[in-house]
Design an enzyme around this catalytic site. Structure first.
Site, PDB file in Angstrom:
ATOM      1  N   ARG A 149      -5.533   1.364  -3.040  1.00  0.00           N
ATOM      2  CA  ARG A 149      -4.490   0.751  -2.197  1.00  0.00           C
ATOM      3  C   ARG A 149      -4.799  -0.741  -2.153  1.00  0.00           C
ATOM      4  O   ARG A 149      -5.858  -1.156  -1.688  1.00  0.00           O
ATOM      5  CB  ARG A 149      -4.504   1.358  -0.795  1.00  0.00           C
ATOM      6  CG  ARG A 149      -3.673   0.561   0.189  1.00  0.00           C
ATOM      7  CD  ARG A 149      -3.456   1.269   1.499  1.00  0.00           C
ATOM      8  NE  ARG A 149      -2.496   2.335   1.348  1.00  0.00           N
ATOM      9  CZ  ARG A 149      -1.833   2.901   2.356  1.00  0.00           C
ATOM     10  NH1 ARG A 149      -2.055   2.509   3.591  1.00  0.00           N
ATOM     11  NH2 ARG A 149      -0.967   3.875   2.137  1.00  0.00           N
ATOM     12  N   HIS A 181       4.985   2.721  -3.704  1.00  0.00           N
ATOM     13  CA  HIS A 181       4.201   3.734  -2.975  1.00  0.00           C
ATOM     14  C   HIS A 181       4.586   5.102  -3.561  1.00  0.00           C
ATOM     15  O   HIS A 181       5.229   5.925  -2.902  1.00  0.00           O
ATOM     16  CB  HIS A 181       4.514   3.650  -1.475  1.00  0.00           C
ATOM     17  CG  HIS A 181       3.496   4.298  -0.596  1.00  0.00           C
ATOM     18  ND1 HIS A 181       2.372   4.934  -1.081  1.00  0.00           N
ATOM     19  CD2 HIS A 181       3.439   4.435   0.760  1.00  0.00           C
ATOM     20  CE1 HIS A 181       1.674   5.412  -0.068  1.00  0.00           C
ATOM     21  NE2 HIS A 181       2.291   5.126   1.057  1.00  0.00           N
ATOM     22  N   GLN A 209       3.772   8.564  -1.793  1.00  0.00           N
ATOM     23  CA  GLN A 209       4.592   8.842  -0.609  1.00  0.00           C
ATOM     24  C   GLN A 209       5.950   9.417  -1.016  1.00  0.00           C
ATOM     25  O   GLN A 209       6.424  10.390  -0.422  1.00  0.00           O
ATOM     26  CB  GLN A 209       4.785   7.549   0.196  1.00  0.00           C
ATOM     27  CG  GLN A 209       5.630   7.757   1.434  1.00  0.00           C
ATOM     28  CD  GLN A 209       4.905   8.555   2.499  1.00  0.00           C
ATOM     29  OE1 GLN A 209       3.806   8.213   2.894  1.00  0.00           O
ATOM     30  NE2 GLN A 209       5.526   9.633   2.982  1.00  0.00           N
ATOM     31  N   ASP A 229      11.729   2.597   6.884  1.00  0.00           N
ATOM     32  CA  ASP A 229      10.334   2.165   6.945  1.00  0.00           C
ATOM     33  C   ASP A 229      10.294   0.924   7.847  1.00  0.00           C
ATOM     34  O   ASP A 229      11.342   0.364   8.189  1.00  0.00           O
ATOM     35  CB  ASP A 229       9.864   1.827   5.507  1.00  0.00           C
ATOM     36  CG  ASP A 229       8.371   1.534   5.395  1.00  0.00           C
ATOM     37  OD1 ASP A 229       7.632   1.763   6.369  1.00  0.00           O
ATOM     38  OD2 ASP A 229       7.946   1.074   4.316  1.00  0.00           O
ATOM     39  N   CYS A 248       7.997   7.182   6.321  1.00  0.00           N
ATOM     40  CA  CYS A 248       6.662   7.401   5.742  1.00  0.00           C
ATOM     41  C   CYS A 248       5.547   7.255   6.767  1.00  0.00           C
ATOM     42  O   CYS A 248       4.440   7.749   6.555  1.00  0.00           O
ATOM     43  CB  CYS A 248       6.429   6.455   4.568  1.00  0.00           C
ATOM     44  SG  CYS A 248       6.503   4.708   5.014  1.00  0.00           S
ATOM     45  N   ARG A 291       1.826  14.814   1.907  1.00  0.00           N
ATOM     46  CA  ARG A 291       0.957  13.885   1.167  1.00  0.00           C
ATOM     47  C   ARG A 291      -0.240  14.663   0.611  1.00  0.00           C
ATOM     48  O   ARG A 291      -0.632  14.498  -0.539  1.00  0.00           O
ATOM     49  CB  ARG A 291       0.449  12.758   2.093  1.00  0.00           C
ATOM     50  CG  ARG A 291       1.514  11.793   2.589  1.00  0.00           C
ATOM     51  CD  ARG A 291       2.052  10.931   1.476  1.00  0.00           C
ATOM     52  NE  ARG A 291       1.032  10.154   0.804  1.00  0.00           N
ATOM     53  CZ  ARG A 291       0.524   9.000   1.230  1.00  0.00           C
ATOM     54  NH1 ARG A 291       0.975   8.452   2.340  1.00  0.00           N
ATOM     55  NH2 ARG A 291      -0.399   8.354   0.522  1.00  0.00           N
TER      56      ARG A 291
HETATM   57  N1  NVA Z   1       6.002  -0.496   3.600  1.00  0.00           N
HETATM   58  C1  NVA Z   1       4.836  -0.134   4.364  1.00  0.00           C
HETATM   59  C2  NVA Z   1       4.447   1.267   4.063  1.00  0.00           C
HETATM   60  C3  NVA Z   1       3.238   1.762   4.837  1.00  0.00           C
HETATM   61  C4  NVA Z   1       2.829   3.146   4.450  1.00  0.00           C
HETATM   62  C5  NVA Z   1       3.713  -1.106   4.048  1.00  0.00           C
HETATM   63  O1  NVA Z   1       3.548  -1.464   2.872  1.00  0.00           O
HETATM   64  O2  NVA Z   1       3.007  -1.516   4.968  1.00  0.00           O
HETATM   65  N1   CP Z   2       2.419   6.548   4.851  1.00  0.00           N
HETATM   66  C1   CP Z   2       1.187   6.052   4.625  1.00  0.00           C
HETATM   67  O1   CP Z   2       0.845   5.673   3.500  1.00  0.00           O
HETATM   68  O2   CP Z   2       0.389   6.018   5.726  1.00  0.00           O
HETATM   69  P1   CP Z   2      -1.006   5.270   5.863  1.00  0.00           P
HETATM   70  O3   CP Z   2      -0.744   3.780   5.794  1.00  0.00           O
HETATM   71  O4   CP Z   2      -1.526   5.699   7.204  1.00  0.00           O
HETATM   72  O5   CP Z   2      -1.921   5.698   4.746  1.00  0.00           O
END
Ligand code: NVA
Ligand code: CP
Length: 304
Positions: free
Chosen positions: A103, A130, A133, A221, A261, A289
């Site tokens: 990540r 992502h 997800q 989101d 998500c 997930r």
């Molecule tokens: N769009 C959000 C998704 C978090 C799971 C982010 O990138 O923070």
């Molecule tokens: N939806 C998701 O990726 O959650 P986290 O940021 O908690 O991993």
């Protein structure tokens, strides 16, 4: 099939369908309490340059279910945080572990990492995509609606990493997608062009009700993603009217399902009422997930 799971458009429809089938099988076996140690003795390295609750716990728990082990690698505690080149980290980790989940910020980082890493690399979220997800979300749709074919999907809010991955999924799997964003927050132009070249059926609009009308699946989101915290206030202004509330749900199909998500800002991009309503499948998504990532790991890391 690809060595890595970095972007949904790298994968063919048949391979994604096989992942959904395996995920359902592994989920059923898990619910029955049946052992499924497909990755016995294998190890996953997990690199997190951004925060996480669901991604970290679901990958780590998933590896334990599969008989393996997962290592949490935070930049603050590794040489990556002190600037060790990606290509050195990638080549060394590949000598120790059987797969890596990352990540991070730019998609180029995961692409570069994967190109130097001899073991499978899984994208656990970048600024661009992502994919894990959206796979979990689609598994949830399959469970609740019996499949994804013939359904109308609707994305409301920011044209962010999640929106881009939904557009990629629409391009590979062929379902209809409506994307409603405020002006100036549209999804990435390159992602849109690639989807168009692949024949994707995507409607882009700034009209939230036009996007929601008759939709079977509503999805949103946060307005400011990780790394955009400084833009929170400006985004709150720009996104006024782009909230999933009961008026939007009533404009959609009567049996529509609502997804997010997580983490969510309740009463910002989605109301508390919608999240707690019978339309919400948000916690099934979070659970899935675990199951879909186990299928991805088992497939890529040689346990299937
Ligand atoms: N769009 C959000 C998704 C978090 C799971 C982010 O990138 O923070
Ligand atoms: N939806 C998701 O990726 O959650 P986290 O940021 O908690 O991993």
């Amino acid at each position: 099939m690809n060595k890595d799971f970095l972007c949904l458009t790298d994968w063919a429809r048949a391979d994604l369908d096989a992942l959904f089938a395996l995920a359902r099988d592994l989920k059923a076996r898990h619910k029955r309490g049946e052992p499924h140690r497909l990755l016995a003795g294998k190890t996953l390295g997990m690199i997190f340059e951004k925060s996480s609750t669901r991604t970290r716990v679901s990958f780590e728990a998933g590896m334990v279910h599969l008989g393996g082990h997962a290592l949490f690698l935070a930049p603050g505690n590794t040489q990556m945080g002190r600037g060790e080149p990606i290509k050195d980290t990638a080549r060394c980790l590949a000598r120790y572990v059987d797969g890596v989940m990352i990540r991070t910020f730019s998609q180029q980082i995961v692409e570069e990492f994967a190109s130097y890493c001899d073991v499978p690399v899984i994208n656990g979220l970048t600024d661009s995509y992502h994919p894990c997800q959206v796979m979990a979300d689609l598994l949830t749709v399959i469970e609740h609606k019996g499949g994804y074919e013939g359904l109308c999907f609707c994305w409301i809010g920011d044209g962010n990493n999640m929106a881009n991955s939904w557009i990629n999924a629409a391009a590979v799997l062929g379902f209809e997608l409506h994307v409603a964003t405020p002006q100036g927050y549209e999804p990435d132009a390159g992602v849109r062009e690639r989807a168009a070249r692949m024949g994707a059926r995507v409607l882009y609009t700034n009209d939230i009700m036009a996007a929601a009308r008759g939709a079977d699946v509503l999805n949103t989101d946060v307005w400011a993603s990780m790394g955009q915290e400084a833009e929170q206030q400006a985004r709150e202004k720009a996104f006024q009217g782009f909230q999933i509330n009961m008026d939007v749900v009533r404009a959609a199909a009567p049996e529509c399902i609502v997804m997010h998500c997580l983490p969510a800002h309740r009463d910002e991009e989605i109301t508390d009422e919608v999240m707690e309503s019978s339309h919400s499948v948000i916690y099934d998504e979070a659970e899935n997930r675990l199951h879909v990532q186990k299928a991805i790991m088992a497939t890529l890391m040689g346990g299937k």
